[in-house]
Structure formats: structure tokens, C-alpha cells
Design an enzyme around this catalytic site. Structure first.
Site, PDB file in Angstrom:
ATOM      1  N   TYR A   1      53.056  38.888  32.070  1.00 25.50           N
ATOM      2  CA  TYR A   1      52.993  38.348  33.436  1.00 25.50           C
ATOM      3  C   TYR A   1      53.624  36.968  33.488  1.00 25.50           C
ATOM      4  O   TYR A   1      54.423  36.670  34.383  1.00 25.50           O
ATOM      5  CB  TYR A   1      51.538  38.293  33.893  1.00 25.50           C
ATOM      6  CG  TYR A   1      51.360  37.745  35.299  1.00 25.50           C
ATOM      7  CD1 TYR A   1      51.669  38.533  36.415  1.00 25.50           C
ATOM      8  CD2 TYR A   1      50.882  36.454  35.512  1.00 25.50           C
ATOM      9  CE1 TYR A   1      51.512  38.038  37.688  1.00 25.50           C
ATOM     10  CE2 TYR A   1      50.719  35.952  36.784  1.00 25.50           C
ATOM     11  CZ  TYR A   1      51.035  36.747  37.873  1.00 25.50           C
ATOM     12  OH  TYR A   1      50.883  36.256  39.157  1.00 25.50           O
TER      13      TYR A   1
ATOM     14  N   SER B   1      53.864  31.667  40.363  1.00 26.30           N
ATOM     15  CA  SER B   1      52.496  31.426  39.914  1.00 26.30           C
ATOM     16  C   SER B   1      52.476  30.190  39.024  1.00 26.30           C
ATOM     17  O   SER B   1      53.518  29.775  38.488  1.00 26.30           O
ATOM     18  CB  SER B   1      52.011  32.648  39.117  1.00 26.30           C
ATOM     19  OG  SER B   1      50.815  32.393  38.434  1.00 26.30           O
TER      20      SER B   1
END
Length: 266
Positions: A162, A149
């Protein structure tokens, strides 16, 4: 042409997290481009729906294998690799798309949330890759793509757990790429920002609620901040993954391909 119906002829691609938006598009396109695919995820109903979508694209049923499994479970990881190899033979490509979002500011992040996010996004992914690598290595060929990501390249507010998990996946990609290329196995990562999937929609809805905005207003703020003026579609990420798996990318090693709409340039 790079993308055609024989792009992955006689190749076997294993896709984790195939029931998610990016995994689904990757599975459908890989099958459409000639691959034998093994799809795994925790939601068997969704996996069956994706298999039917492949069949509707004209893909022969025997080319699509569904394996319901949870990669955080050691027995399930063994089962995935065993069943995939039994059905389609040697695994030539691995797409690590399984992952979850979540977390909050550090003060509001529970130990359970932290462990769950790190377990799926990093630890279980690495351990499954280890099993697939052992099977690839004797054949001296293969390609692995980790779905990280933009959060694995830079931190954002309230995203500690995350972001840390995706940074870890990038570190793994870089280091493992140096080991694997000695055996002609390429390892790379894709790093998308917001993608038009259920996961992203849930994140945007959460942000909207915290800011006391409507979902539409929050989405508008996000897209206006992107030079491209829009978030990414799952098919665009899937195409990037398949490019990195393909013979067109044979000397791309240890890269982290950004798919940011121009928001992150470095």
C-alpha cells in the site's frame, strides 16, 4: 467566502471511487457548491444512494451523473470519460479517489495482492488521468487532485504494498504537475492519515486482531498518538480536495497536502 453555492458554478468535476467515504463526501459537497458532478465506482447501489443524498441537499437531478465502472478495465476508463463529457461537457476537475488498502509484511504479501493494489491505486489512476488530461488540455484549464496518503510520505510496518502504491502516486503528482501547469492545469495531492471511513475501520480492526486488542482499545491507541487527539473526518478531506480544485488555489502546484492531526510535520 471560498465555500458557497456558486463556488463551482458551470464547472464539471469527475470523481472516481465516489462510493468510498472520501469520494462520497467530495461528491456531495462539490454538488452542493454548484458543480456538475460525474461519480464513478464499482458499487452502483452505493452511487445511487449518494446521488439521492445530493438531491436531498437540493441539487437538481440533472447535475448528478452516476457511472458504474471499474477503472482497472480499459474499456471502462474510456466509457467514464465519454459518458461524463456527453452528459456534462468538458471536465474541469478530476478527483482520483479510487483506491484499496491491503498487503502485509513483505514476507506475507502475495504477488496477487501486490498487483491488485498497484493496479488500482497507481496504474489505473494514471491511465484514467491520461484520458482526462487529453480532454482538458485543448481548453488550457483544469485541476486534478490525487488522493494519496500519509503512507505515501513515510513507510510503516507491514505496509509495503500500500505504501509503495501511494509513494508512486506522489511521484506521479510531482512529475505530472510540471507538465500540466504548462497548459494551466494544476495537479496536487492530499495525504490523509486515518479517516473515519469503512476502509480505515477495517484497517484498525485488522490491527486490533493482530495485537489481540478490542477495536475500541486499538482506536484509542491511535488517537492518543495524534497531537489533535482524533482521526480525520471524511468531510475534512473533502474540503481540502475542493480547496485545491477551487480558484482560491490557483498557484498551488505539485503539492502533497498532509491531513495528519499533527502526526507528520515536514
Amino acid at each position: 467566502m471560498i465555500f458557497n453555492e456558486e463556488m463551482f458554478k458551470d464547472k464539471h468535476i469527475l470523481i472516481t471511487g465516489a462510493s468510498g467515504g472520501i469520494g462520497e463526501k467530495t461528491a456531495i459537497l462539490a454538488a452542493k457548491y454548484g458543480a456538475n458532478i460525474s461519480m464513478t465506482g464499482r458499487n452502483e447501489q452505493k452511487l445511487s444512494t449518494i446521488k439521492n443524498k445530493c438531491l436531498n441537499e437540493g441539487v437538481p437531478e440533472e447535475k448528478v451523473l452516476v457511472i458504474r465502472a471499474d477503472i482497472t478495465e480499459p474499456k471502462d476508463r474510456e466509457h467514464i470519460v465519454k459518458e461524463a463529457k456527453k452528459h456534462h461537457g468538458v471536465i474541469h476537475g478530476l478527483v482520483n479517489s479510487a483506491g484499496i488498502s491491503g498487503g502485509d509484511t513483505l514476507e506475507n504479501t502475495s504477488e496477487n495482492d501486490l498487483r491488485q493494489i498497484m493496479e488500482l491505486n497507481y496504474t489505473a489512476t494514471v491511465l484514467l488521468t491520461q484520458l482526462v488530461y487529453k480532454q482538458m488540455k485543448p481548453h488550457q484549464t483544469g485541476a486534478i487532485v490525487n488522493v494519496s496518503s500519509l503512507s505515501g510520505l513515510r513507510g510503516t510496518y507491514g505496509n509495503t504494498a500500500y505504501s509503495a502504491s501511494k509513494f508512486a502516486l506522489i511521484g506521479f503528482t510531482h512529475s505530472f504537475a510540471l507538465e500540466a501547469i504548462e497548459h494551466s492545469i494544476r495537479v496536487n495531492a492530499v495525504c490523509p492519515g486515518f479517516v473515519n471511513t469503512e476502509m480505515a475501520k477495517n484497517i484498525i480492526a485488522k490491527k486490533a486482531k493482530k495485537a489481540n486488542r478490542t477495536y475500541e482499545d486499538q482506536l484509542s491507541l491511535i488517537t492518543k498518538a495524534l497531537p489533535s487527539g482524533r482521526i480525520t473526518e471524511p468531510e475534512e478531506v473533502a474540503n481540502s480536495i475542493l480547496f485545491l480544485l477551487s480558484p482560491a488555489a490557483t498557484n498551488i502546484v505539485g503539492e502533497s497536502m498532509k491531513i495528519s492531526g499533527g502526526s507528520v510535520m515536514r
